[in-house]
Every structure is written in C-alpha cells, then in structure tokens.
Write an enzyme that holds these catalytic residues in place. Structure first.
Site, mmCIF file in Angstrom:
data_model
loop_
_atom_site.group_PDB
_atom_site.id
_atom_site.type_symbol
_atom_site.label_atom_id
_atom_site.label_comp_id
_atom_site.label_asym_id
_atom_site.label_seq_id
_atom_site.Cartn_x
_atom_site.Cartn_y
_atom_site.Cartn_z
ATOM 1 N N LYS A 1 0.822 -1.224 0.000
ATOM 2 C CA LYS A 1 0.000 0.000 0.000
ATOM 3 C C LYS A 1 0.855 1.272 0.000
ATOM 4 C CE LYS A 1 -4.127 -2.026 1.995
ATOM 5 N NZ LYS A 1 -5.250 -1.871 2.902
ATOM 6 N N ASP B 1 -10.018 2.493 1.487
ATOM 7 C CA ASP B 1 -10.185 1.870 2.811
ATOM 8 C C ASP B 1 -10.846 2.882 3.749
ATOM 9 O OD1 ASP B 1 -8.975 -0.549 2.175
ATOM 10 O OD2 ASP B 1 -6.973 0.168 2.700
#
Ligand code: ATR
Length: 284
Positions: free
Chosen positions: A75, A111
């Site tokens: 990420k 997210d």
C-alpha cells in the site's frame, strides 16, 4: 497502454503478497456478472520489494490494465509509484487503489471511505467520541474515516505506547494506556478494533465492554472469522455492530466504478456470497 479494441475485456485485479486469501476477486466478479460486463478481475502476487512492485505495475499498464487494488505489503509502494495522489491517500501515507491512464497512475485510498460508509450504513449520525484499538496502517485509515464522519474526540489505545503517541501526534488525538482500554468506555459512541487480535490464528482481544452505553456501535475490521469474539459479545449486549466484511465490500465500490464504469451495490446478496466463500475456505 496497450491499444484498446472496442470488444477487449476490461482488466483489473488485486496486487498483494500473499494475495490468494483476498476476497476482492469474488466481489468484483459478482458485480461484473450482474452488470453483464466483459471484464476480468484477478489476484496478482508480487514479491514485497518496491522495485518488483513498480516493474509489475509498468507491465500491467503495457498490457492494458485499467487499474488495481493494492493490499499488504504494497500500500505504501502504491502511493510512491503514483503520479497523482488523492488527499486521503496522502493523509494515510498509503493507497489501496491505482488507476492507470495515458496521463499516468493515480492513487486513491478507499479503505478510508469504505470504513466510513460501513459505519454510516448502520448509523447516519454515529456520534463524536471514539476509542480506536491499534496504531498501525489500518488504524490510520480508520482515524481519517472517523474525522470525515465528524468524530471530534478520538482516543487511541495500542500495546506499544510509542506507536500510539506517534499516531496521536500526527492527527491530534488522545492516547489511552493499553491496559486501561476497558476503563474509558463510558461516553464512547464507537469502539473499533484495528489490531490483529481476534483474527483466526491470533490471540483473542481481551476487552471488557460492559461499561459501554447501549447505543454504542462496535466495529471490528477483522473478517476472518467474520464474527470475532468482540462482535459476538457486542451482539450479546445488544449493541449494533460493523464487521470487517462491511468495510471490505464498501472499499471495493470506487474501484469497480472507476475501472468497469458502473455503480456497484453492497447488499445482502453480495454478503451472502462472500459468507459462502469464507465458509468454503473454512474461515468463519
Ligand atoms: P496494519 O497495518 O494492518 O494495521 P500493523 O501495523 O502490523 O498492521 O498493526 C497491527 C496492530 O495490531 C498494531 O496496533 C499492533 O500493536 P503493536 O503496535 O503494539 O505491535 C496490534 N497487535 C498485534 N498483535 C498484538 C497483540 N498480541 N497484543 C496487542 N496488540 C497487538
């Protein structure tokens, strides 16, 4: 980018290491089928280094991928790789979405919006006071989501105090000693576990939740098992809950919209299919 022909399938996927556990291919494949889209969403395992990640992304662009979701341990690499970075991705220091175009790669962090949507689905006005357990990357995303939801009193409790302090300083939050996590629940509107405690194969989360007011919402980002010990106890005490699957489904929506060009719906039918898949994998 590869020359696109009008009947070429849309290509997208999820990049991680390992990646075989990811439910994202199941989610996107169900949505693509529902919408009658000619497209593929595949798991792509890329070794952990930034260089391997960047080479893999360059290759996916050459063969015409529209974009990818990105999971651990990539990420931060996704953010570094991108030419354009959304505000959320920059604030989180991490991205879980890369979209490719002739103009370059752009990074987004769904997210954060995924967690916010999952909470909003339960409660349109979730309150102002939250206790966050954990201080890793997941906690950072959750804190940003809580701020977007209007929480103004956010407290962090983490086993390693220095990490709690670092996160609290970055986002102007309060710190609670890990050992006192069960003693500060009285006025809490939302309790959220972002640690790996309660995940299958990990120790369970020891937490006394009796002091929470009845209206408090309890969230756990763990989805294997789906009903963690914390959520089971929350339900026994008649609290509303948000599980890891809700967040996972909602974080997938922006990618599907971006790459496959359609709105996707988070509903009971999708949840049912994912629960079936988790059962098949022996994860519930
Ligand atoms: P992520 O990026 O997914 O949040 P992480 O950075 O590894 O992953 O964070 C995992 C979180 O779970 C951390 O808050 C970690 O606490 P530490 O910062 O003290 O490591 C927490 N965690 C993991 N195992 C734990 C345990 N046995 N007891 C308490 N907290 C634990």
């Amino acid at each position: 980018m590869a020359p696109a022909s009008s009947n070429a399938p849309v290509l997208a996927g999820v990049v991680g290491h390992p990646v075989c556990h990811s439910l994202s291919p199941v989610i996107h494949t169900i949505w693509a089928k529902r919408a009658g889209i000619n497209g593929y969403y595949i798991p792509i395992d890329v070794p952990p280094s930034y260089d391997e990640f960047a080479r893999a992304m360059d290759s996916l662009r050459v063969v015409g991928f529209a974009g990818v979701n990105v999971t651990l341990p990539h990420k931060e690499h996704a953010l570094r790789y991108a030419d354009k970075k959304s505000e959320n991705a920059q604030a989180a220091g991490a991205a879980n979405m890369l979209t490719f175009s002739d103009a370059g790669a752009s990074a987004e962090n769904s997210d954060i919006t995924g967690f916010a949507e999952a909470v909003r689905e339960q409660r349109s006005e979730p309150g102002i006071s939250a206790l966050v357990l954990g201080a890793g990357g997941a906690a950072r995303g959750v804190v940003l989501a809580l701020k977007a939801l209007g929480f103004t009193d956010i407290r962090i409790a983490n086993r390693t105090m220095e990490r709690a302090v670092a996160l609290a300083e970055a986002f102007d939050l309060a710190v609670i000693e890990w050992g006192k996590r069960s003693q500060v629940l009285e006025n809490t509107d939302l309790l959220v576990n972002t640690t790996s405690l309660g995940m299958s194969g990990q120790p369970s989360l020891e937490m006394e939740i009796g002091a929470l007011k009845p209206s408090a919402l309890i969230a756990d980002i763990v989805y294997a098992p789906l009903k963690t010990d914390l959520l089971r106890r929350a339900e026994e005490n008649s609290h509303q809950t948000v599980d890891g699957l809700a967040m996972l489904m909602h974080q997938a929506v922006p990618g599907f919209r971006q790459w496959f060009g359609e709105e996707a719906s988070v509903d009971d039918e999708l949840r049912g299919e994912l629960v079936k898949e988790l059962n098949r994998r022996g994860k519930t």
